[in-house]
Scaffold this active site. Structure first.
Site, PDB file in Angstrom:
ATOM      1  N   SER A  38     -82.202 -30.609  50.197  1.00 38.37           N
ATOM      2  CA  SER A  38     -82.993 -29.361  50.198  1.00 38.37           C
ATOM      3  C   SER A  38     -84.489 -29.603  50.379  1.00 38.37           C
ATOM      4  O   SER A  38     -85.261 -28.630  50.469  1.00 38.37           O
ATOM      5  CB  SER A  38     -82.794 -28.619  48.882  1.00 38.37           C
ATOM      6  OG  SER A  38     -81.465 -28.344  48.656  1.00 38.37           O
ATOM      7  N   ARG A  97     -77.352 -31.843  24.265  1.00 36.81           N
ATOM      8  CA  ARG A  97     -77.153 -30.730  23.315  1.00 36.81           C
ATOM      9  C   ARG A  97     -76.796 -31.172  21.906  1.00 36.81           C
ATOM     10  O   ARG A  97     -77.221 -30.560  20.939  1.00 36.81           O
ATOM     11  CB  ARG A  97     -76.048 -29.794  23.835  1.00 36.81           C
ATOM     12  CG  ARG A  97     -76.492 -28.938  25.003  1.00 36.81           C
ATOM     13  CD  ARG A  97     -75.372 -28.031  25.442  1.00 36.81           C
ATOM     14  NE  ARG A  97     -75.681 -27.391  26.708  1.00 36.81           N
ATOM     15  CZ  ARG A  97     -74.770 -27.037  27.601  1.00 36.81           C
ATOM     16  NH1 ARG A  97     -73.483 -27.257  27.360  1.00 36.81           N
ATOM     17  NH2 ARG A  97     -75.139 -26.454  28.719  1.00 36.81           N
ATOM     18  N   CYS A 126     -72.938 -21.720  28.369  1.00 36.83           N
ATOM     19  CA  CYS A 126     -73.022 -20.278  28.654  1.00 36.83           C
ATOM     20  C   CYS A 126     -72.002 -19.432  27.886  1.00 36.83           C
ATOM     21  O   CYS A 126     -72.276 -18.271  27.572  1.00 36.83           O
ATOM     22  CB  CYS A 126     -72.897 -20.035  30.154  1.00 36.83           C
ATOM     23  SG  CYS A 126     -71.670 -21.053  30.968  1.00 36.83           S
ATOM     24  N   LYS A 211     -67.158 -27.474  23.363  1.00 40.37           N
ATOM     25  CA  LYS A 211     -68.545 -26.978  23.284  1.00 40.37           C
ATOM     26  C   LYS A 211     -68.618 -25.801  22.303  1.00 40.37           C
ATOM     27  O   LYS A 211     -69.566 -25.655  21.536  1.00 40.37           O
ATOM     28  CB  LYS A 211     -69.041 -26.548  24.669  1.00 40.37           C
ATOM     29  CG  LYS A 211     -69.328 -27.732  25.591  1.00 40.37           C
ATOM     30  CD  LYS A 211     -69.631 -27.279  27.007  1.00 40.37           C
ATOM     31  CE  LYS A 211     -69.673 -28.479  27.946  1.00 40.37           C
ATOM     32  NZ  LYS A 211     -69.763 -28.073  29.371  1.00 40.37           N
ATOM     33  N   ARG A 233     -60.093 -20.088  32.956  1.00 37.61           N
ATOM     34  CA  ARG A 233     -60.973 -19.752  34.089  1.00 37.61           C
ATOM     35  C   ARG A 233     -60.312 -18.584  34.817  1.00 37.61           C
ATOM     36  O   ARG A 233     -59.106 -18.627  35.085  1.00 37.61           O
ATOM     37  CB  ARG A 233     -61.099 -20.964  35.019  1.00 37.61           C
ATOM     38  CG  ARG A 233     -62.080 -20.780  36.161  1.00 37.61           C
ATOM     39  CD  ARG A 233     -63.519 -20.838  35.745  1.00 37.61           C
ATOM     40  NE  ARG A 233     -63.874 -22.114  35.134  1.00 37.61           N
ATOM     41  CZ  ARG A 233     -65.080 -22.380  34.626  1.00 37.61           C
ATOM     42  NH1 ARG A 233     -66.043 -21.475  34.637  1.00 37.61           N
ATOM     43  NH2 ARG A 233     -65.321 -23.550  34.077  1.00 37.61           N
ATOM     44  N   HIS A 240     -68.874 -14.126  31.692  1.00 40.83           N
ATOM     45  CA  HIS A 240     -67.862 -14.732  30.816  1.00 40.83           C
ATOM     46  C   HIS A 240     -67.496 -13.730  29.719  1.00 40.83           C
ATOM     47  O   HIS A 240     -68.379 -13.214  29.026  1.00 40.83           O
ATOM     48  CB  HIS A 240     -68.426 -15.986  30.118  1.00 40.83           C
ATOM     49  CG  HIS A 240     -68.674 -17.156  31.027  1.00 40.83           C
ATOM     50  ND1 HIS A 240     -68.140 -17.276  32.283  1.00 40.83           N
ATOM     51  CD2 HIS A 240     -69.399 -18.289  30.826  1.00 40.83           C
ATOM     52  CE1 HIS A 240     -68.523 -18.425  32.828  1.00 40.83           C
ATOM     53  NE2 HIS A 240     -69.293 -19.054  31.961  1.00 40.83           N
ATOM     54  N   ASN A 309     -73.242 -15.153  32.584  1.00 40.75           N
ATOM     55  CA  ASN A 309     -73.384 -16.590  32.301  1.00 40.75           C
ATOM     56  C   ASN A 309     -74.616 -17.193  32.952  1.00 40.75           C
ATOM     57  O   ASN A 309     -75.138 -18.211  32.483  1.00 40.75           O
ATOM     58  CB  ASN A 309     -72.131 -17.360  32.757  1.00 40.75           C
ATOM     59  CG  ASN A 309     -71.640 -16.948  34.121  1.00 40.75           C
ATOM     60  OD1 ASN A 309     -71.149 -15.835  34.286  1.00 40.75           O
ATOM     61  ND2 ASN A 309     -71.781 -17.811  35.097  1.00 40.75           N
TER      62      ASN A 309
HETATM   63  N1  LIG Z   1     -73.709 -21.694  36.357  1.00 42.46           N
HETATM   64  C1  LIG Z   1     -73.785 -21.396  35.058  1.00 42.46           C
HETATM   65  O1  LIG Z   1     -73.337 -20.325  34.604  1.00 42.46           O
HETATM   66  C2  LIG Z   1     -74.449 -22.346  34.110  1.00 42.46           C
HETATM   67  C3  LIG Z   1     -74.639 -21.944  32.798  1.00 42.46           C
HETATM   68  C4  LIG Z   1     -75.239 -22.810  31.883  1.00 42.46           C
HETATM   69  C5  LIG Z   1     -75.624 -24.048  32.314  1.00 42.46           C
HETATM   70  N2  LIG Z   1     -75.430 -24.427  33.608  1.00 42.46           N
HETATM   71  C6  LIG Z   1     -75.889 -25.759  34.002  1.00 42.46           C
HETATM   72  O2  LIG Z   1     -76.962 -25.616  34.912  1.00 42.46           O
HETATM   73  C7  LIG Z   1     -76.927 -26.655  35.880  1.00 42.46           C
HETATM   74  C8  LIG Z   1     -76.916 -26.047  37.290  1.00 42.46           C
HETATM   75  O3  LIG Z   1     -75.814 -25.193  37.436  1.00 42.46           O
HETATM   76  P1  LIG Z   1     -75.669 -24.241  38.715  1.00 42.46           P
HETATM   77  O4  LIG Z   1     -74.543 -23.356  38.402  1.00 42.46           O
HETATM   78  O5  LIG Z   1     -76.978 -23.651  39.104  1.00 42.46           O
HETATM   79  O6  LIG Z   1     -75.202 -25.309  39.828  1.00 42.46           O
HETATM   80  P2  LIG Z   1     -75.412 -25.265  41.410  1.00 42.46           P
HETATM   81  O7  LIG Z   1     -75.453 -23.869  41.913  1.00 42.46           O
HETATM   82  O8  LIG Z   1     -74.381 -26.189  41.946  1.00 42.46           O
HETATM   83  O9  LIG Z   1     -76.874 -25.909  41.620  1.00 42.46           O
HETATM   84  C9  LIG Z   1     -77.102 -27.262  41.369  1.00 42.46           C
HETATM   85  C10 LIG Z   1     -78.584 -27.567  41.557  1.00 42.46           C
HETATM   86  O10 LIG Z   1     -78.779 -28.942  41.251  1.00 42.46           O
HETATM   87  C11 LIG Z   1     -79.425 -29.582  42.352  1.00 42.46           C
HETATM   88  N3  LIG Z   1     -79.016 -30.972  42.488  1.00 42.46           N
HETATM   89  C12 LIG Z   1     -77.774 -31.450  42.686  1.00 42.46           C
HETATM   90  N4  LIG Z   1     -77.815 -32.791  42.852  1.00 42.46           N
HETATM   91  C13 LIG Z   1     -79.109 -33.147  42.745  1.00 42.46           C
HETATM   92  C14 LIG Z   1     -79.807 -34.385  42.853  1.00 42.46           C
HETATM   93  N5  LIG Z   1     -79.170 -35.530  43.071  1.00 42.46           N
HETATM   94  N6  LIG Z   1     -81.154 -34.386  42.715  1.00 42.46           N
HETATM   95  C15 LIG Z   1     -81.814 -33.234  42.496  1.00 42.46           C
HETATM   96  N7  LIG Z   1     -81.215 -32.018  42.400  1.00 42.46           N
HETATM   97  C16 LIG Z   1     -79.884 -31.995  42.525  1.00 42.46           C
HETATM   98  C17 LIG Z   1     -78.956 -28.773  43.548  1.00 42.46           C
HETATM   99  O11 LIG Z   1     -79.831 -29.017  44.636  1.00 42.46           O
HETATM  100  P3  LIG Z   1     -79.280 -28.912  46.164  1.00 42.46           P
HETATM  101  O12 LIG Z   1     -79.188 -27.459  46.471  1.00 42.46           O
HETATM  102  O13 LIG Z   1     -80.343 -29.617  46.938  1.00 42.46           O
HETATM  103  O14 LIG Z   1     -77.949 -29.606  46.180  1.00 42.46           O
HETATM  104  C18 LIG Z   1     -79.068 -27.356  42.986  1.00 42.46           C
HETATM  105  O15 LIG Z   1     -80.399 -26.934  42.991  1.00 42.46           O
HETATM  106  C19 LIG Z   1     -75.707 -27.509  35.529  1.00 42.46           C
HETATM  107  O16 LIG Z   1     -76.140 -28.572  34.714  1.00 42.46           O
HETATM  108  C20 LIG Z   1     -74.843 -26.565  34.744  1.00 42.46           C
HETATM  109  O17 LIG Z   1     -73.988 -27.233  33.844  1.00 42.46           O
HETATM  110  C21 LIG Z   1     -74.873 -23.598  34.521  1.00 42.46           C
END
Ligand SMILES: NC(=O)c1ccc[n+]([C@@H]2O[C@H](COP(=O)([O-])OP(=O)(O)OC[C@H]3O[C@@H](n4cnc5c(N)ncnc54)[C@H](OP(=O)(O)O)[C@@H]3O)[C@@H](O)[C@H]2O)c1
Length: 329
Positions: A38, A97, A126, A211, A233, A240, A309
């Protein structure tokens, strides 16, 4: 004020960008990080174009607050670099955490555990976050002893790739059957329920279920809380839902419990309409409905809670914490 958003291109990162515009000081300067794929992409914050940087040691400067949503591995590898340069780090991953010295913060419940010594702050899972918001006002009144939560976790909880897979599966309509193997999960998720969210651990419970156990104890500060979780799921994009049976030390009253929930900031009781994931999507509040006394004991309350979430479950809570730091540091 300088703010870094790590994982800015992801589902959570993009919500953080929207919320920063609304909740953080107008003159804030942002630095956006994501993976090398990105780097160079442009994202707008407050109408201004920002170029996304690769998350690499050479690119990291000094920030006031950094919001991490790029997966646990990135948090483990980079959070300390950010804190060593003076930044608070609010981490959405599960990496830290359960570390004793790291506060696990739900804004509205325990933000007072943040201090200048706690530069690293974890944002809870979440599913747990929505539930503890509903439980907190009830616990304060009746003293919580045990919970049996059954969660219906939405697909966006697994990130952008999972959402793309859901959309693809939905596009197959009736052609999608239970033998479909090309999806994000082991089993098809569109028009379906998979009776396991997360990965199984050695004790037969999934990491998502554990969790619930560990994080709710830490957030509510009830180390001996009994938790019997089951997480599925479901083929829902966002929101959620949780059915929870909660047992208290004291006798409960349904109307009083509804009043307690309604007067707790960030939670809303729905009397006239059943709150569903579609109602929760885009809503910063946790929605609660179907409050009933246990059939066997008036110390039991059975209810439904649903929340976005990506918002209170992740981005909104993280931005609320950031705002709290801005106001109190
Ligand atoms: N989704 C939820 O409801 C939720 C809730 C609570 C917590 N979380 C946590 O929040 C985090 C992100 O979740 P998400 O749902 O937003 O996931 P996502 O849509 O898959 O986004 C992942 C993000 O991480 C970046 N990333 C991946 N590999 C990377 C690397 N090697 N170096 C730097 N950046 C990298 C991606 O960048 P690129 O676009 O460049 O790949 C993207 O910006 C996770 O740790 C997840 O457990 C998510």
């Amino acid at each position: 004020m300088n703010i870094a958003i790590v994982g800015a291109t992801g589902l959570v990162g993009r919500e953080i960008i929207n919320l920063c515009e609304e909740f953080l000081p107008k003159d804030t300067i942002y630095t956006l990080f994501a993976s090398s794929k990105s780097a160079g992409k442009k994202l707008k914050v407050k109408g201004k174009d920002y170029e996304v940087k690769e998350l690499a040691e050479d690119n990291i400067e000094s920030y006031d607050i950094s919001l991490f949503s790029a997966g646990g591995e990135r948090s483990k590898n980079f959070a300390e670099i950010f804190t060593s340069k003076g930044s608070y780090v609010i981490d959405n991953s599960s990496a830290f955490r359960m570390e004793k010295e790291v506060p696990l913060v739900v804004f509205g419940i325990n933000e007072n555990t943040i201090s200048q010594e706690t530069k690293l702050i974890s944002n809870p899972n979440c599913t747990t976050m929505g539930l503890v918001m509903a439980l907190k006002p009830l616990h304060d009144k009746y003293n919580l002893l045990n919970i049996v939560p059954v969660a219906y976790q939405a697909v966006s909880g697994s990130g952008s790739e999972a959402v793309s897979s859901l959309i693809e599966e939905e596009s197959l309509g009736e052609k999608l059957d239970s033998d479909y193997e090309k999806g994000f999960y082991d089993r098809p998720i569109a028009r379906n329920v998979i009776p396991l969210a997360g990965n199984l651990t050695e004790n037969g419970y999934s990491d998502e279920e554990m969790k619930f156990v560990n994080e709710s104890r830490k957030i509510l500060n009830i180390p001996e809380l009994i938790v019997e979780p089951s997480n599925a799921r479901v083929g829902v994009k966002t929101g959620h839902g949780i059915f929870c049976s909660a047992t208290f030390e004291e006798a409960t009253d349904v109307q009083e419990a509804i009043g307690l929930i309604d007067s707790f900031d960030g939670v809303e009781y729905w009397k006239d309409k059943l709150p569903t994931p579609l109602d929760a999507e885009g809503n910063k509040k946790v929605l609660v409905g179907r409050m009933r006394n246990g059939l066997s004991d008036n110390r039991i309350l059975n209810f439904w809670a649903v929340s976005d979430n990506l918002l209170k479950g992740a981005a909104f809570n993280a931005v609320q914490i950031a705002r709290y730091i801005v106001d109190n540091d």
